[in-house]
Design a protein around this motif. Structure first.
Motif, PDB file in Angstrom:
ATOM      1  N   ASN A 120     -61.111 -61.108 -29.350  1.00 24.18           N
ATOM      2  CA  ASN A 120     -59.588 -60.977 -29.170  1.00 24.18           C
ATOM      3  C   ASN A 120     -59.105 -61.244 -27.980  1.00 24.18           C
ATOM      4  N   SER A 121     -57.820 -61.542 -27.564  1.00 21.17           N
ATOM      5  CA  SER A 121     -57.482 -62.007 -26.431  1.00 21.17           C
ATOM      6  C   SER A 121     -56.140 -61.564 -25.914  1.00 21.17           C
ATOM      7  N   VAL A 122     -55.856 -61.716 -24.714  1.00 26.89           N
ATOM      8  CA  VAL A 122     -54.468 -61.608 -24.137  1.00 26.89           C
ATOM      9  C   VAL A 122     -54.346 -62.968 -23.131  1.00 26.89           C
ATOM     10  N   GLN A 123     -53.197 -63.678 -23.445  1.00 34.28           N
ATOM     11  CA  GLN A 123     -52.911 -64.636 -22.581  1.00 34.28           C
ATOM     12  C   GLN A 123     -51.525 -64.514 -21.796  1.00 34.28           C
ATOM     13  N   ILE A 124     -51.582 -64.864 -20.723  1.00 34.01           N
ATOM     14  CA  ILE A 124     -50.377 -64.629 -19.941  1.00 34.01           C
ATOM     15  C   ILE A 124     -50.122 -65.881 -19.224  1.00 34.01           C
ATOM     16  N   ARG A 125     -48.910 -66.447 -19.175  1.00 37.44           N
ATOM     17  CA  ARG A 125     -48.484 -67.794 -18.654  1.00 37.44           C
ATOM     18  C   ARG A 125     -47.546 -67.713 -17.709  1.00 37.44           C
ATOM     19  N   PHE A 126     -47.814 -68.593 -16.741  1.00 31.00           N
ATOM     20  CA  PHE A 126     -46.933 -68.817 -15.555  1.00 31.00           C
ATOM     21  C   PHE A 126     -46.532 -70.057 -15.424  1.00 31.00           C
ATOM     22  N   LYS A 127     -45.460 -70.765 -15.525  1.00 33.11           N
ATOM     23  CA  LYS A 127     -44.966 -71.965 -15.345  1.00 33.11           C
ATOM     24  C   LYS A 127     -44.275 -72.614 -14.080  1.00 33.11           C
ATOM     25  N   ASN A 128     -44.339 -73.565 -13.824  1.00 32.74           N
ATOM     26  CA  ASN A 128     -43.659 -74.303 -12.288  1.00 32.74           C
ATOM     27  C   ASN A 128     -44.478 -73.970 -11.520  1.00 32.74           C
ATOM     28  N   LEU A 129     -45.896 -73.747 -11.382  1.00 30.21           N
ATOM     29  CA  LEU A 129     -46.810 -73.670 -10.307  1.00 30.21           C
ATOM     30  C   LEU A 129     -47.765 -74.651 -10.394  1.00 30.21           C
ATOM     31  N   GLY A 130     -48.485 -75.017  -9.295  1.00 27.39           N
ATOM     32  CA  GLY A 130     -49.645 -75.891  -9.694  1.00 27.39           C
ATOM     33  C   GLY A 130     -50.687 -75.504 -10.626  1.00 27.39           C
ATOM     34  N   ASN A 131     -51.508 -76.244 -10.990  1.00 30.12           N
ATOM     35  CA  ASN A 131     -52.559 -75.942 -11.997  1.00 30.12           C
ATOM     36  C   ASN A 131     -53.549 -74.958 -11.409  1.00 30.12           C
ATOM     37  N   TYR A 132     -53.933 -74.059 -12.107  1.00 26.61           N
ATOM     38  CA  TYR A 132     -55.128 -73.117 -11.411  1.00 26.61           C
ATOM     39  C   TYR A 132     -54.568 -72.142 -10.525  1.00 26.61           C
ATOM     40  N   VAL A 133     -53.176 -72.055 -10.314  1.00 28.71           N
ATOM     41  CA  VAL A 133     -52.667 -71.149  -9.325  1.00 28.71           C
ATOM     42  C   VAL A 133     -52.715 -69.586 -10.088  1.00 28.71           C
ATOM     43  N   ILE A 134     -53.078 -68.529  -9.123  1.00 26.43           N
ATOM     44  CA  ILE A 134     -52.935 -67.359  -9.555  1.00 26.43           C
ATOM     45  C   ILE A 134     -52.143 -66.738  -8.727  1.00 26.43           C
ATOM     46  N   PRO A 135     -50.815 -66.344  -9.529  1.00 26.68           N
ATOM     47  CA  PRO A 135     -49.764 -65.691  -8.284  1.00 26.68           C
ATOM     48  C   PRO A 135     -50.082 -64.287  -8.064  1.00 26.68           C
ATOM     49  N   ILE A 136     -49.640 -63.905  -6.809  1.00 22.13           N
ATOM     50  CA  ILE A 136     -49.804 -62.257  -6.425  1.00 22.13           C
ATOM     51  C   ILE A 136     -48.236 -61.560  -6.592  1.00 22.13           C
ATOM     52  N   GLY A 137     -48.337 -60.612  -7.089  1.00 28.65           N
ATOM     53  CA  GLY A 137     -47.020 -59.867  -7.176  1.00 28.65           C
ATOM     54  C   GLY A 137     -46.612 -59.130  -8.416  1.00 28.65           C
ATOM     55  N   SER A 138     -45.366 -59.000  -8.430  1.00 27.42           N
ATOM     56  CA  SER A 138     -44.857 -58.217  -9.767  1.00 27.42           C
ATOM     57  C   SER A 138     -43.952 -59.109 -10.346  1.00 27.42           C
ATOM     58  N   PHE A 139     -44.126 -59.492 -11.665  1.00 35.74           N
ATOM     59  CA  PHE A 139     -43.451 -60.320 -12.540  1.00 35.74           C
ATOM     60  C   PHE A 139     -42.685 -59.976 -13.624  1.00 35.74           C
ATOM     61  N   THR A 140     -41.568 -60.469 -13.875  1.00 40.01           N
ATOM     62  CA  THR A 140     -40.899 -60.034 -15.110  1.00 40.01           C
ATOM     63  C   THR A 140     -40.657 -61.050 -16.103  1.00 40.01           C
TER      64      THR A 140
END
Length: 157
Positions: free
Chosen positions: A72-92
């Motif tokens: 089983n899994s959870v996937q979370i997507r961030f767009k308009n970033l460079g590949n393999y970038v892990i953003p830090i902070g609070s996101f809505t």
């Protein structure tokens, strides 16, 4: 008769040795012990997360994946970033315009028993200390709330 007793003693000692030697903890191929690093709750079920990774998004961002021993899994997507970038902070959650990479995540999905439901709302918080991440998510899908957390390293896939 004395030889039989000596052979029997040696056999018992070797049996004990091999029994104790086989009691070591099993390791995953990547060297992790399979320990619980987090969990997520969805549709009245709790799922232990034992690994996390991050993946490129074909030039349009990155994905965070959290996996259970049951696949089983959870996937979370961030767009308009460079590949393999892990953003830090609070996101809505925000999938349409205007999308702000500093404050938004673009959705994702939760998969349980090979059935995936798309994330359509919520928040994600990502903090980093050294090489360890603490990630919490409080999201929604059309089938209900998805809540969870993960603490540990993220493997690049």
């Amino acid at each position: 008769m004395k030889n039989v007793k000596n052979i029997l003693k040696i056999f018992i000692i070797m049996s004990v040795f091999f029994t104790l030697a086989s009691c070591k903890k099993d390791k995953n191929e990547d060297g992790a012990s399979g320990a619980v690093a987090g969990k997520f709750d969805y549709q009245n079920n709790s799922n232990n997360i034992n690994s996390g990774d991050y993946r490129g998004g074909n030039g349009d961002g990155a994905w965070l994946y959290f996996l259970t021993p049951d696949f089983n899994s959870v996937q979370i997507r961030f767009k308009n970033l460079g590949n393999y970038v892990i953003p830090i902070g609070s996101f809505t959650y925000k999938n349409g315009a205007p999308y702000n990479t500093a404050t938004n995540f673009a959705g994702g999905a939760v998969t349980v028993n090979n059935v995936s439901d798309e994330i359509n709302g919520g928040t994600v918080v990502i903090a980093k200390d050294g090489d360890k991440y603490t990630i919490t998510f409080d999201a929604t899908t059309a089938k209900g709330p998805l809540k969870g957390s993960y603490t540990g390293t993220l493997k690049k896939i």
